[in-house]
Write an enzyme that holds these catalytic residues in place. Structure first.
Site, PDB file in Angstrom:
ATOM      1  N   ASP A 134       0.811  -1.011  -0.117  1.00  0.00           N
ATOM      2  CA  ASP A 134      -0.303   0.191  -0.078  1.00  0.00           C
ATOM      3  C   ASP A 134       1.040   1.305   0.187  1.00  0.00           C
ATOM      4  OD1 ASP A 134      -2.254   1.616   0.332  1.00  0.00           O
ATOM      5  OD2 ASP A 134      -3.366   0.293   2.108  1.00  0.00           O
TER       6      ASP A 134
HETATM    7  C1  BGC Z   1      -5.215   3.609  -0.396  1.00  0.00           C
HETATM    8  C2  BGC Z   1      -4.588   2.565  -0.826  1.00  0.00           C
HETATM    9  C3  BGC Z   1      -5.189   2.739  -2.481  1.00  0.00           C
HETATM   10  C4  BGC Z   1      -3.345   3.653  -2.783  1.00  0.00           C
HETATM   11  C5  BGC Z   1      -2.931   3.766  -3.745  1.00  0.00           C
HETATM   12  C6  BGC Z   1      -3.843   3.793  -0.143  1.00  0.00           C
HETATM   13  O1  BGC Z   1      -3.902   5.405   0.952  1.00  0.00           O
HETATM   14  O2  BGC Z   1      -5.238   2.685   1.255  1.00  0.00           O
HETATM   15  O3  BGC Z   1      -6.502   1.483  -0.711  1.00  0.00           O
HETATM   16  O4  BGC Z   1      -5.015   1.717  -3.681  1.00  0.00           O
HETATM   17  O5  BGC Z   1      -3.591   4.346  -1.458  1.00  0.00           O
HETATM   18  O6  BGC Z   1      -4.109   5.053  -4.193  1.00  0.00           O
END
Ligand code: BGC
Length: 725
Positions: A271
């Site tokens: 993530d």
């Molecule tokens: C979120 C994810 C997301 C990623 C990219 C993160 O803060 O938890 O779900 O895919 O950002 O934007």
């Protein structure tokens, strides 16, 4: 065919051949993903982040980017690679396509309330097709974190509280999102967040998770397993720690379970900045150690921190990281790019552009958005047959801070959507009535302030009308990532407004436009009808109006329990008995609250009524490897056509480890004309009967099982099944 074994001998040998030509820097580059949208200027060099990314792309040191602005930028970066790099490995361009791209569909929690996974698969496919018009080949969806905490803002993105339902949706969503229509028209999905992110302590985002292996395997992992079995090409490792080890450094999760037990062949991406966050978690002293922990755990791609490109080559050269781990990760990344046909066609094609949404939304996506929105709506209360509203009503007051909103129905994660595309509730009602019905609107109050400045006007408006529709709820910024709440009441001046309007004694219908379940028992006392309408996307107003006027008979059923109060959380249907018998003082209850929820899992009303007949079966005793066949007759006993979600639950009465009192085992959504009867059949086989025994083996234990068929998790007739030794 085993969908999760998607690599072919051709893909594997081609990937190996490409790998053999790559330098260590290029390998670490493939394992690096940057956020194009995050663009600070470095004060020392004066260079923007984008300047750096472009320079690195030209050197073959970037494998993936996300948050690009559109096709032109995507094509120009792909061209840069072809022009400048020796191996010409295309970029994998990602995006958070959570519930729509430009056409915004209902939030996932709402889509799950439709109990129509096939429909969700179609919205996912439509979203991927629109995203492809901008060069996106990788969608960071679906979110399949089981969660039982409505305080957590990301419940909006989830499929709700049940592992079986989430698994069924995971399959449909992955298969839908992963369009595979040839080069330029193929997309990889990215089920997330692996794992247990939805169990963040106290419903506070990113928070600590401490969870038993049993809970992990019984509740959290099944949807991910199903996603893998359905051929998901990637998975995102979560931010949270699990039992002391953050997911991105968690070898048990990323290697033992995902690779060794499940045989997952796709990419594991972190993530956002989660490799860097290993330092703040306190398991890595510095970036180098964070790099080491992640690669050893089995993490293939580092999202946004740049740690892999900065440290991996050095760590391999120093002998601290085995190059084999790097090679395996790169092979997986290249295999996905080959599978998607990116080497053949890295650019946005004319065919892909057919779904370009610059001027208008594709009509078939709009009708899908409307169908999905109407099926997501859950009728929670309907006294005195207040709904559906009659079209001969002379005057309707539409009051509330969400009535006219164009932004809020888009919900969280809708940055590619546009408020101008949204049909507000007010507009939906206006377009739905004839010239004989007067619509009076006033805002009444604010979601973010307690001011009662609009109250008098609201009362005046309500006073003139035959019926009042209250448009209440949460703004789009009140759910989603980092949008957690400790109160689950209607925020701002909404309660005061609702109670004051109700005191006038008119028929009142409350429409709840929210991203989560609320704890609003008081609303039952001041309204005749309550419609849970969620953040429903672009067709919101039309879909709600169809339900209000009875053009569509509501069929949604809750997939997350609505608590009576915040103190009951976590509250969910899939609970176990305590050892305490009911009754008396020393039992498992609250001295100041009921233990029952406001509305249970699976609950929702209809404008018609259904009669469930007796459960029928041929044999009540089966052997361990047999399946139990049961059926039931359902009759529409009302005067309208309607859909019913027939739910089948199971309990293993006595087992070697304690079992939930009910587990959803199957469901069917049926449509019946007035007076019509149909037979619904279910097959209960090993997958529903088996439990994880004390040694964590999946086993069917002989003994008695109770099986219910009913309209929700608190209803239904049951039958007793015996599984013989
Ligand atoms: C979120 C994810 C997301 C990623 C990219 C993160 O803060 O938890 O779900 O895919 O950002 O934007």
């Amino acid at each position: 065919m085993n969908q999760h074994k998607w690599t072919t001998p051709e893909i594997r040998s081609k990937a190996a051949e490409i790998l053999s030509r790559m330098s260590l820097e290029e390998k670490a580059g493939q394992m690096t993903q940057y956020d194009w949208g995050f663009n600070p200027i470095n004060p020392d060099t004066g260079l923007s982040q984008r300047d750096v990314i472009i320079d690195q792309i030209a050197q073959g040191k970037v494998g993936s980017v996300f948050n690009l602005p559109g096709a032109e930028q995507a094509n120009s970066l792909q061209k840069l690679i072809l022009d400048k790099t020796a191996n010409g490995i295309p970029l994998l361009i990602g995006r958070d396509v959570i519930h729509g791209y430009r056409t915004i569909f209902p939030i996932p929690l709402a889509q799950s309330s439709a109990w129509n996974p096939e429909l969700a698969g179609k919205t996912a496919a439509a979203s991927s097709r629109e995203a492809q018009t901008d060069g996106v080949a990788w969608v960071f969806a679906p979110m399949i974190d089981v969660t039982r905490d409505p305080r957590w803002g990301r419940i909006a993105e989830s499929i709700g509280e049940d592992p079986y339902l989430a698994s069924v949706y995971a399959k449909a969503w992955v298969e839908g999102a992963q369009t595979d229509d040839g080069p330029g028209l193929a997309t990889a999905s990215c089920p997330k967040h692996f794992a247990a992110y939805g169990l963040a302590e106290a419903g506070r985002d990113y928070n600590t998770v401490d969870i038993s292996d049993r809970m992990l395997r019984e509740v959290i992992l099944p949807p991910f397993r199903e996603a893998v079995e359905s051929g998901a090409l990637s998975i995102m490792a979560s931010f949270n720690e699990i039992n002391g080890t953050p997911a991105c450094a968690n070898r048990y999760l990323l290697t033992t379970i995902l690779r060794e037990e499940w045989g997952f062949e796709g990419i594991v991406v972190s993530d956002y900045n989660a490799v860097q966050e290993l330092i703040t978690h306190g398991v890595a002293a510095d970036e180098e150690e964070a790099c080491l922990l992640s690669i050893n755990a089995g993490l293939d791609m580092d999202m946004s921190s740049g740690i892999y490109i900065r440290y991996l080559p050095k760590l391999v050269r120093e002998g601290k990281v085995d190059e084999r781990l790097v090679d395996e990760a790169v092979l997986r990344i290249i295999a996905v790019k080959l599978k998607l046909g990116l080497f053949e066609q890295p650019f946005v094609t004319a065919i892909a552009s057919e779904y370009a949404t610059e001027s208008s939304l594709p009509p078939e996506h709009l009708s899908l958005a409307r169908q999905s929105a109407r099926e997501s709506i859950v009728l929670l209360r309907n006294e005195k047959e207040t709904l559906p509203l009659s079209r001969s009503t002379a005057s309707i007051a539409v009051i509330g801070p969400l009535a006219k909103s164009l932004q809020d129905p888009l919900g969280c994660w809708s940055f590619d959507g546009r408020p101008d595309d949204v049909v507000s509730l007010l507009e939906g009602i206006r377009q739905s009535v004839g010239s004989n019905t007067a619509i009076h609107y006033t805002q009444g109050c604010d979601v973010e302030s307690d001011s009662d400045a609009g109250l008098d006007e609201a009362l005046e408006t309500a006073h003139q009308a035959d019926v009042v529709v209250l448009a209440l709820g949460e703004t789009y910024l009140m759910s989603g990532e980092a949008r957690c709440r400790t109160s689950l009441d209607l925020p701002g001046g909404q309660r005061k407004l609702a109670e004051a309007v109700a005191a006038l004694g008119k028929p009142v219908v409350a429409v709840l436009i929210t991203g989560r379940p609320l704890a609003i028992p008081w609303l039952q006392d001041c309204t005749d009808s309550i419609v849970q309408a969620w953040h429903l996307g672009v067709q919101s107003g039309h879909a709600i109006a169809e339900v209000l006027f009875g053009d569509y008979n509501p069929s949604g059923r809750l997939t997350a329990t609505f608590p009576l109060n915040v103190g009951q959380i976590p509250i969910y249907y899939y609970r176990k008995n305590t050892g305490r018998p009911p009754g008396g003082v020393y039992t498992s209850y609250y001295i100041d609250s009921s233990t029952d929820p406001l509305y249970p899992f699976g609950y929702g009303l209809s404008y018609t009524s259904f009669r469930y007949g007796a459960i029928r079966y041929e044999k009540q005793r089966i052997s361990k490897d047999e399946a139990f066949e049961l059926s039931i007759e359902i009759t529409n006993t009302g005067t309208r056509e309607g859909e019913e979600v027939v739910q089948c639950y199971i309990r293993d009465e006595v087992a070697s480890v304690t079992q939930p009192l009910k587990k959803l085992a199957a469901f069917r959504k049926i449509k019946l004309a007035p007076g019509e009867t149909t037979t619904v059949s279910f097959t209960i086989s090993e997958s529903s009967l088996a439990i994880l025994d004390a040694d964590m083996n999946l086993t069917v234990e002989p003994g008695h099982f109770t099986i219910w068929i009913g309209a929700n998790s608190s209803a239904g007739e049951s039958v007793r099944l015996t599984v013989e030794a």
